[in-house]
Design a protein around this motif. Structure first.
Motif, short mmCIF file in Angstrom:
data_model
loop_
_atom_site.label_atom_id
_atom_site.label_comp_id
_atom_site.label_asym_id
_atom_site.label_seq_id
_atom_site.Cartn_x
_atom_site.Cartn_y
_atom_site.Cartn_z
N LEU A 173 0.92 -1.02 0.00
CA LEU A 173 0.05 0.06 -0.11
C LEU A 173 0.87 1.37 0.05
O LEU A 173 1.84 1.36 0.85
CB LEU A 173 -0.86 0.18 1.29
N GLY A 174 0.47 2.33 -0.76
CA GLY A 174 1.16 3.75 -0.65
C GLY A 174 1.51 4.18 -2.05
O GLY A 174 1.63 3.35 -2.88
N PRO A 175 1.58 5.38 -1.83
CA PRO A 175 1.28 6.26 -0.82
C PRO A 175 0.21 6.60 -0.56
O PRO A 175 -0.94 6.79 -1.22
CB PRO A 175 2.30 7.81 -1.25
N ILE A 176 -0.31 6.18 0.83
CA ILE A 176 -1.72 6.87 1.28
C ILE A 176 -1.66 7.45 2.72
O ILE A 176 -0.44 7.49 3.23
CB ILE A 176 -2.40 5.22 1.45
N SER A 177 -2.88 8.12 2.81
CA SER A 177 -2.92 8.79 4.31
C SER A 177 -3.08 7.48 5.41
O SER A 177 -3.15 6.28 4.81
CB SER A 177 -4.27 9.57 4.41
N PHE A 178 -2.77 7.71 6.75
CA PHE A 178 -3.02 6.72 7.56
C PHE A 178 -4.38 5.97 7.59
O PHE A 178 -4.91 6.42 8.66
CB PHE A 178 -2.39 7.15 8.92
N ASN A 179 -4.83 5.43 6.63
CA ASN A 179 -6.06 4.74 6.64
C ASN A 179 -5.99 3.36 7.33
O ASN A 179 -5.79 2.24 6.75
CB ASN A 179 -6.52 4.61 5.07
N TYR A 180 -6.49 3.39 8.40
CA TYR A 180 -6.03 2.19 9.32
C TYR A 180 -7.06 1.08 8.92
O TYR A 180 -6.58 -0.20 9.24
CB TYR A 180 -6.07 2.45 10.98
N ARG A 181 -8.25 1.40 8.49
CA ARG A 181 -9.19 0.27 8.00
C ARG A 181 -8.60 -0.42 6.97
O ARG A 181 -8.49 -1.58 6.76
CB ARG A 181 -10.64 1.07 7.72
N MET A 182 -7.95 0.24 5.97
CA MET A 182 -7.31 -0.32 4.83
C MET A 182 -6.25 -0.96 5.03
O MET A 182 -6.04 -2.14 4.58
CB MET A 182 -7.02 0.81 3.68
N ILE A 183 -5.22 -0.35 5.89
CA ILE A 183 -4.11 -1.31 6.28
C ILE A 183 -4.67 -2.50 7.14
O ILE A 183 -3.83 -3.67 6.76
CB ILE A 183 -3.22 -0.19 7.25
N ASN A 184 -5.44 -2.40 8.02
CA ASN A 184 -5.76 -3.70 8.86
C ASN A 184 -6.44 -4.69 7.68
O ASN A 184 -6.31 -5.87 8.05
CB ASN A 184 -7.00 -3.36 9.72
N SER A 185 -7.09 -4.38 6.80
CA SER A 185 -7.65 -5.18 6.11
C SER A 185 -6.65 -5.86 5.21
O SER A 185 -6.69 -7.21 4.86
CB SER A 185 -8.46 -4.42 4.89
N VAL A 186 -5.63 -5.21 4.59
CA VAL A 186 -4.28 -6.04 4.11
C VAL A 186 -3.59 -6.73 5.17
O VAL A 186 -3.15 -8.02 4.70
CB VAL A 186 -3.19 -5.11 3.34
N LEU A 187 -3.44 -6.34 6.46
CA LEU A 187 -3.06 -7.25 7.28
C LEU A 187 -3.63 -8.72 7.63
O LEU A 187 -2.96 -9.43 7.80
CB LEU A 187 -2.71 -6.57 8.67
N GLU A 188 -5.01 -8.37 7.71
CA GLU A 188 -5.63 -9.57 7.89
C GLU A 188 -6.08 -10.61 6.66
O GLU A 188 -5.79 -11.71 6.91
CB GLU A 188 -7.09 -9.26 8.59
N GLU A 189 -6.22 -9.94 5.73
CA GLU A 189 -6.66 -10.74 4.53
C GLU A 189 -5.54 -11.17 3.39
O GLU A 189 -5.47 -12.44 2.90
CB GLU A 189 -7.74 -10.14 3.59
#
Length: 218
Positions: free
Chosen positions: A12-28
């Protein structure tokens, strides 16, 4: 701006700190148990494993002239502390330069179209708006009857006007409006006739404002 990486892979990136998007990638995609909160941007860089990290980003953009050139992100470099997004410069085509410059013509025509005109009616010099709303109002009044009508104009003057007077006012307004559209057409043709970008930007669209000279100032 931030980037989520897995080793040398940019996820991911460059992105703002979109924690929902980050968590989705971390999980899925990464199938890890780590999760971030909306406040974790304060702790970046964040390391979840030796490879999985959130790093700050930096744009490496060369100097360029936005009138004649454009930049696009073409590659990136992942280091231990940041992700660098590398941009390259490309020349705009003459057609693109012309089309971009033309976008300033219509707003200036609008300024020229929406002004005021001075008309003498029954020995009264009155100031009339040439705005589209005012033109429609006059046309509507022309169609409604022969008058006479009491009109209050821009300068606060009340004048009794006939249908003929209204037609005179409308003719004066139309002259100003048509001149504005004629100017727009001529200016677009002037831009189209340019043979290079420098010549395009030499076309004057908005006349420079003349500043009054201050006494004693050289």
């Amino acid at each position: 701006m931030y980037a989520l990486i897995n080793g040398q892979e940019l996820l991911l990136g460059p992105i703002s700190f979109n924690y929902r998007m980050i968590n989705s990638v971390l999980e899925e995609e990464l199938e890890v148990d780590f999760r971030v909160t909306s406040q974790d941007y304060q702790s970046v860089p964040l390391s979840f494993t030796e490879d999985i990290k959130i790093l700050p980003t930096r744009n490496d953009i060369p100097e360029y002239d936005p009138r004649f050139q454009t930049v696009s992100q073409t590659s990136h470099e992942i280091t231990e502390t940041e992700v660098v997004f590398i941009y390259t410069v490309a020349d705009k085509s003459l057609k693109q330069i012309k089309e971009e410059y033309k976008t300033a013509v219509a707003p200036e025509r609008w300024n020229r179209e929406n002004t005021t005109v001075t008309v003498t009616i029954n020995d009264n010099e009155i100031t009339v708006s040439t705005s589209r709303d005012n033109r429609l109002s006059i046309v509507s009044k022309l169609l409604s009857g022969d008058g006479p009508y009491n009109f209050k104009f821009n300068d606060g003057v009340w004048v009794e006007i006939s249908k003929t007077d209204l037609q005179t006012i409308l003719t004066e307004i139309d002259t100003v409006v048509q001149a504005a559209f004629d100017w727009e057409l001529a200016k677009l043709a002037e831009i189209d006739a340019c043979v290079d970008g420098e010549e395009v930007y030499a076309v004057v669209i908005v006349p420079p404002v003349e500043r009054p000279e201050r006494p004693g100032v050289v």
